[in-house]
Design a protein around this motif. Structure first.
Motif, PDB file in Angstrom:
ATOM      1  N   MET A 189       0.796  -1.076  -0.255  1.00 18.38           N
ATOM      2  CA  MET A 189      -0.012   0.161  -0.167  1.00 18.38           C
ATOM      3  C   MET A 189       1.021   1.514   0.358  1.00 18.38           C
ATOM      4  SD  MET A 189      -2.891   0.902  -0.163  1.00 18.38           S
ATOM      5  CE  MET A 189      -4.058  -0.511   0.081  1.00 18.38           C
ATOM      6  N   LEU A 190       1.837   1.357   0.789  1.00 21.72           N
ATOM      7  CA  LEU A 190       3.208   2.178   0.779  1.00 21.72           C
ATOM      8  C   LEU A 190       3.262   2.538  -1.134  1.00 21.72           C
ATOM      9  CD1 LEU A 190       4.426   4.872   2.754  1.00 21.72           C
ATOM     10  CD2 LEU A 190       5.909   2.529   2.989  1.00 21.72           C
ATOM     11  N   VAL A 191       3.787   1.926  -1.259  1.00 17.75           N
ATOM     12  CA  VAL A 191       4.761   1.697  -2.327  1.00 17.75           C
ATOM     13  C   VAL A 191       3.657   2.526  -3.429  1.00 17.75           C
ATOM     14  CG1 VAL A 191       5.987   0.664  -4.511  1.00 17.75           C
ATOM     15  CG2 VAL A 191       6.593   0.038  -1.451  1.00 17.75           C
ATOM     16  N   GLN A 192       2.894   1.989  -3.290  1.00 19.29           N
ATOM     17  CA  GLN A 192       1.623   2.644  -4.392  1.00 19.29           C
ATOM     18  C   GLN A 192       1.708   3.544  -4.100  1.00 19.29           C
ATOM     19  OE1 GLN A 192      -2.370   0.238  -3.897  1.00 19.29           O
ATOM     20  NE2 GLN A 192      -3.634   1.985  -5.286  1.00 19.29           N
ATOM     21  N   LYS A 193       1.174   4.237  -2.225  1.00 25.62           N
ATOM     22  CA  LYS A 193       1.529   5.861  -2.721  1.00 25.62           C
ATOM     23  C   LYS A 193       1.919   6.755  -2.799  1.00 25.62           C
ATOM     24  CE  LYS A 193      -1.848   5.134   2.094  1.00 25.62           C
ATOM     25  NZ  LYS A 193      -2.007   5.604   3.215  1.00 25.62           N
ATOM     26  N   ILE A 194       2.892   5.906  -3.379  1.00 26.15           N
ATOM     27  CA  ILE A 194       4.263   6.505  -3.777  1.00 26.15           C
ATOM     28  C   ILE A 194       4.652   7.142  -4.667  1.00 26.15           C
ATOM     29  CG2 ILE A 194       6.960   6.780  -3.681  1.00 26.15           C
ATOM     30  CD1 ILE A 194       7.017   5.691  -1.188  1.00 26.15           C
ATOM     31  N   VAL A 195       4.408   5.942  -5.463  1.00 32.61           N
ATOM     32  CA  VAL A 195       4.681   6.052  -7.037  1.00 32.61           C
ATOM     33  C   VAL A 195       3.021   6.369  -8.079  1.00 32.61           C
ATOM     34  CG1 VAL A 195       5.465   3.602  -7.534  1.00 32.61           C
ATOM     35  CG2 VAL A 195       3.176   3.764  -7.541  1.00 32.61           C
ATOM     36  N   GLU A 196       1.858   7.113  -6.814  1.00 32.21           N
ATOM     37  CA  GLU A 196       1.346   7.235  -7.844  1.00 32.21           C
ATOM     38  C   GLU A 196       1.219   8.771  -7.628  1.00 32.21           C
ATOM     39  OE1 GLU A 196      -2.548   5.925  -5.375  1.00 32.21           O
ATOM     40  OE2 GLU A 196      -2.379   4.313  -6.647  1.00 32.21           O
ATOM     41  N   GLY A 197       2.234   9.118  -6.462  1.00 33.22           N
ATOM     42  CA  GLY A 197       2.066  10.357  -5.976  1.00 33.22           C
ATOM     43  C   GLY A 197       3.324  11.466  -6.887  1.00 33.22           C
ATOM     44  N   CYS A 198       4.507   9.804  -6.758  1.00 31.52           N
ATOM     45  CA  CYS A 198       5.645  10.423  -7.789  1.00 31.52           C
ATOM     46  C   CYS A 198       5.861  10.350  -9.612  1.00 31.52           C
ATOM     47  CB  CYS A 198       6.461   9.750  -7.359  1.00 31.52           C
ATOM     48  SG  CYS A 198       7.013  10.582  -6.078  1.00 31.52           S
ATOM     49  N   PRO A 199       4.719  10.181 -11.019  1.00 28.88           N
ATOM     50  CA  PRO A 199       4.498  10.002 -11.998  1.00 28.88           C
ATOM     51  C   PRO A 199       6.284   9.972 -11.998  1.00 28.88           C
ATOM     52  CG  PRO A 199       4.110  11.889 -11.482  1.00 28.88           C
ATOM     53  CD  PRO A 199       3.795  11.429 -10.239  1.00 28.88           C
ATOM     54  N   CYS A 200       6.619  10.610 -12.027  1.00 26.98           N
ATOM     55  CA  CYS A 200       7.975  10.841 -13.242  1.00 26.98           C
ATOM     56  C   CYS A 200       9.486  10.469 -12.246  1.00 26.98           C
ATOM     57  CB  CYS A 200       8.762  12.748 -13.039  1.00 26.98           C
ATOM     58  SG  CYS A 200       7.282  13.271 -14.224  1.00 26.98           S
ATOM     59  N   LEU A 201       9.258   9.222 -11.347  1.00 25.91           N
ATOM     60  CA  LEU A 201       9.593   8.448 -10.107  1.00 25.91           C
ATOM     61  C   LEU A 201      10.866   7.794 -11.569  1.00 25.91           C
ATOM     62  CD1 LEU A 201      10.348   7.761  -7.780  1.00 25.91           C
ATOM     63  CD2 LEU A 201       9.957   5.969  -7.684  1.00 25.91           C
ATOM     64  N   LEU A 202      12.131   8.100 -11.156  1.00 22.08           N
ATOM     65  CA  LEU A 202      13.450   7.931 -11.726  1.00 22.08           C
ATOM     66  C   LEU A 202      13.900   6.634 -10.935  1.00 22.08           C
ATOM     67  CD1 LEU A 202      14.685  11.163 -13.189  1.00 22.08           C
ATOM     68  CD2 LEU A 202      13.880   9.748 -14.200  1.00 22.08           C
ATOM     69  N   TYR A 203      14.526   6.487  -9.963  1.00 23.58           N
ATOM     70  CA  TYR A 203      14.873   5.427  -9.377  1.00 23.58           C
ATOM     71  C   TYR A 203      13.905   5.084  -7.696  1.00 23.58           C
ATOM     72  CZ  TYR A 203      18.583   4.145  -6.291  1.00 23.58           C
ATOM     73  OH  TYR A 203      20.143   3.517  -5.384  1.00 23.58           O
ATOM     74  N   LEU A 204      14.221   3.595  -7.936  1.00 16.64           N
ATOM     75  CA  LEU A 204      13.695   3.023  -6.749  1.00 16.64           C
ATOM     76  C   LEU A 204      14.105   2.040  -6.527  1.00 16.64           C
ATOM     77  CD1 LEU A 204      10.583   2.831  -4.818  1.00 16.64           C
ATOM     78  CD2 LEU A 204       9.979   1.666  -6.776  1.00 16.64           C
ATOM     79  N   LEU A 252       9.257  -6.488   1.451  1.00 14.52           N
ATOM     80  CA  LEU A 252       8.665  -7.650   0.792  1.00 14.52           C
ATOM     81  C   LEU A 252       7.166  -7.431  -0.412  1.00 14.52           C
ATOM     82  CD1 LEU A 252       7.554  -8.718   4.509  1.00 14.52           C
ATOM     83  CD2 LEU A 252       9.188  -9.745   3.474  1.00 14.52           C
ATOM     84  N   VAL A 253       7.703  -6.618  -0.604  1.00  5.88           N
ATOM     85  CA  VAL A 253       6.337  -6.639  -2.155  1.00  5.88           C
ATOM     86  C   VAL A 253       6.018  -7.685  -2.927  1.00  5.88           C
ATOM     87  CG1 VAL A 253       8.281  -3.997  -2.466  1.00  5.88           C
ATOM     88  CG2 VAL A 253       8.786  -6.838  -3.787  1.00  5.88           C
ATOM     89  N   THR A 254       5.115  -7.993  -3.594  1.00  7.84           N
ATOM     90  CA  THR A 254       4.465  -8.731  -3.985  1.00  7.84           C
ATOM     91  C   THR A 254       4.344  -8.488  -4.920  1.00  7.84           C
ATOM     92  OG1 THR A 254       2.109  -7.724  -3.499  1.00  7.84           O
ATOM     93  CG2 THR A 254       3.462  -8.902  -2.171  1.00  7.84           C
ATOM     94  N   ASN A 255       4.009  -9.122  -6.307  1.00  2.00           N
ATOM     95  CA  ASN A 255       3.502  -8.796  -7.140  1.00  2.00           C
ATOM     96  C   ASN A 255       2.161  -7.999  -7.667  1.00  2.00           C
ATOM     97  OD1 ASN A 255       4.503 -11.299  -7.875  1.00  2.00           O
ATOM     98  ND2 ASN A 255       2.901 -13.022  -7.903  1.00  2.00           N
ATOM     99  N   LYS A 256       1.831  -7.794  -6.411  1.00  2.00           N
ATOM    100  CA  LYS A 256       0.762  -5.861  -6.600  1.00  2.00           C
ATOM    101  C   LYS A 256       1.624  -5.364  -6.605  1.00  2.00           C
ATOM    102  CE  LYS A 256      -3.079  -4.013  -4.454  1.00  2.00           C
ATOM    103  NZ  LYS A 256      -4.087  -3.969  -3.178  1.00  2.00           N
ATOM    104  N   THR A 257       2.750  -5.257  -6.164  1.00  2.00           N
ATOM    105  CA  THR A 257       3.480  -4.130  -6.755  1.00  2.00           C
ATOM    106  C   THR A 257       4.452  -4.019  -7.750  1.00  2.00           C
ATOM    107  OG1 THR A 257       4.171  -4.219  -3.646  1.00  2.00           O
ATOM    108  CG2 THR A 257       5.938  -2.607  -5.567  1.00  2.00           C
ATOM    109  N   LEU A 258       4.458  -4.894  -8.223  1.00  2.00           N
ATOM    110  CA  LEU A 258       4.728  -5.104  -9.489  1.00  2.00           C
ATOM    111  C   LEU A 258       3.715  -4.451 -10.267  1.00  2.00           C
ATOM    112  CD1 LEU A 258       7.437  -7.897  -9.984  1.00  2.00           C
ATOM    113  CD2 LEU A 258       7.495  -6.133  -9.311  1.00  2.00           C
ATOM    114  N   ARG A 259       3.227  -4.701 -10.231  1.00  2.00           N
ATOM    115  CA  ARG A 259       1.611  -3.992 -10.736  1.00  2.00           C
ATOM    116  C   ARG A 259       1.580  -2.861 -11.051  1.00  2.00           C
ATOM    117  NH1 ARG A 259      -3.614  -6.459  -9.672  1.00  2.00           N
ATOM    118  NH2 ARG A 259      -3.723  -5.623  -8.388  1.00  2.00           N
TER     119      ARG A 259
END
Length: 440
Positions: free
Chosen positions: A1-16, A22-29
């Motif tokens: 959930m935290l990663v989802q919020k980060i990627v949704e709020g940072c559309p121009c993210l270059l480095y992660l 403990l990331v899952t398939n949902k995170t990769l999606r």
């Protein structure tokens, strides 16, 4: 959930960097949907996701610009996962798959990384010994063997664009394998540390220095290769001695306002644990010819004395980093040479140099700054009171009076303790304790 919020709020993210999480398939999606600009991603040692997570790469647009991917330790990866990566990451330039003992050729062969990722120029396979031959050549299928000279020949002949090659701890690499590596025309970084079972590494180094790979090589790591001798040092010196003359010519051309030339410049050389290298190899062969060296590691080279350090200080005037830990013959005179000639020195490691005394500390005080990192673990001749005088003058400081035999029976990378400077706390660098076959 935290990663989802980060990627949704940072559309121009270059480095992660999601390593050890403990990331899952949902995170990769979510990454495939939202991170359209993502270029660097580390999933090292993440074990919760599966191949299905990479299936989203083939449908989304999030990883189309990815150039660096680290999957070290992700032993759950199978054939399908690598296939999806090859299909979904067309711009991939660097892939790191260290610590993958379960990795098989079929994973790489089916996914066709080399065939589909045309920009791929750097591969790291550290400690992934069971990778079989078809990774390098689809016509080779010799079972669950370790990398041999046949593998290196296939890889180098089909991947001439490689710029970085990390081949540490490949026990079956021999001089013949190095001859194949020598054919790489764009190689800038080569790590063949812990490849100590070669028949005669001096011959292999000769292949490297006479081959196409030497034309652009800037970093060479041959640490823990016990067969390296002064003969190898001579081969390196003869190849790169033109560097100093080109450097001199460049200076003259610059003064005249004319275009400069790009020479062959070896910047970093790691000879740690090359116990057969002597003062003669360093002083008479290496330093007088390869004067562009900026980063040198001669740790655990027990035969070296003050004469070797004098050569580095006198000839390599641009020296930035010198590691000479566990060199028991080094004395205060070696430090005096450094402080007199190495005006750009920023990092120094003299841990385990038992003959150093408080006199060395007084010499080092004169070059702080630019010296900003000093490691003096197991320096039993340097008092705590004297060592503390340097602490406030450098960003990284480490000292102990521990018995060197307790430390250097094993290879220890000293802990760099956090020091407060300008009201900021520096990050502590962890150390690793390994057996005498550990890497730097």
């Amino acid at each position: 959930m935290l990663v989802q919020k980060i990627v949704e709020g940072c559309p121009c993210l270059l480095y992660l960097n999601l390593s050890y999480t403990l990331v899952t398939n949902k995170t990769l999606r979510e990454l495939s949907r939202s991170c359209l600009s993502l270029q660097y991603l580390s999933l090292a040692y993440c074990y919760k996701f599966t191949d299905k997570g990479f299936l989203y790469l083939t449908t989304g647009k999030g990883w189309r610009n990815l150039i660096h991917l680290d999957l070290s330790g992700c032993t759950q990866m199978t054939v399908n996962g690598f296939r999806y990566i090859a299909d979904g990451c067309p711009a991939l330039k660097e892939i790191v798959i260290n610590d993958m003992p379960t990795l098989s050729d079929s994973c790489i062969l089916v996914s066709a990384l080399l065939a589909k990722c045309h920009c791929l120029s750097a591969i790291s396979l550290g400690n992934s010994a069971p990778v079989i031959f078809s990774f390098f050549h689809c016509m080779c299928s010799l079972g669950n063997n370790q990398l041999t000279d046949v593998s290196w020949k296939a890889l180098c002949s089909s991947s001439q664009g490689l710029r970085r090659l990390h081949a540490a701890e490949c026990p079956r690499m021999t001089d013949v394998g190095l001859r194949s590596v020598a054919s790489l025309k764009n190689l800038q970084y080569l790590d063949i540390s812990f490849c100590s079972r070669c028949v005669s590494f001096d011959v292999g180094i000769l292949y490297l220095t006479e081959g196409s790979s030497a034309s652009k090589l800037k970093e060479l790591n041959v640490s823990h290769c016990s067969h390296i001798t002064d003969t190898s040092v001579m081969s390196i010196a003869q190849r790169y001695r033109v560097s100093f003359h080109i450097h001199t010519l460049q200076s003259k051309l610059h003064l005249l306002g004319m275009a400069t030339l790009e020479g062959i410049r070896l910047k970093k050389l790691v000879l740690a644990e090359c116990v057969c290298v002597t003062d003669a190899g360093i002083e008479q062969k290496l330093c007088k010819n390869v004067r562009d060296l900026e980063h040198v590691d001669v740790s655990h080279c027990a035969a070296l004395t003050d004469a070797a350090v004098r050569s580095f200080a006198f000839y390599c005037r641009g020296l930035v980093t010198l590691r000479m830990s566990d060199c028991p013959k080094m004395t205060d005179m070696a430090v005096q040479y450094l402080t007199s000639g190495s005006q750009y020195l920023r990092e120094l490691d003299v841990s385990g140099c038992i003959l150093l005394t408080d006199r060395s500390v007084r010499h080092l005080e004169r070059i702080c700054p630019p010296l900003c990192s000093i490691m003096m673990a197991c320096c039993i001749g340097i008092s705590r009171a004297a060592a503390l005088k340097l602490q406030s003058r450098v960003a990284y400081w480490e000292h102990s009076n521990d018995d060197p035999t307790c430390w250097f029976g094993q290879i220890v990378h000293p802990v760099i303790k956090p020091i407060r400077t300008n009201d900021t706390l520096e990050i502590t660098e962890q150390h690793s304790v390994m057996t005498t076959t550990a890497s730097t």
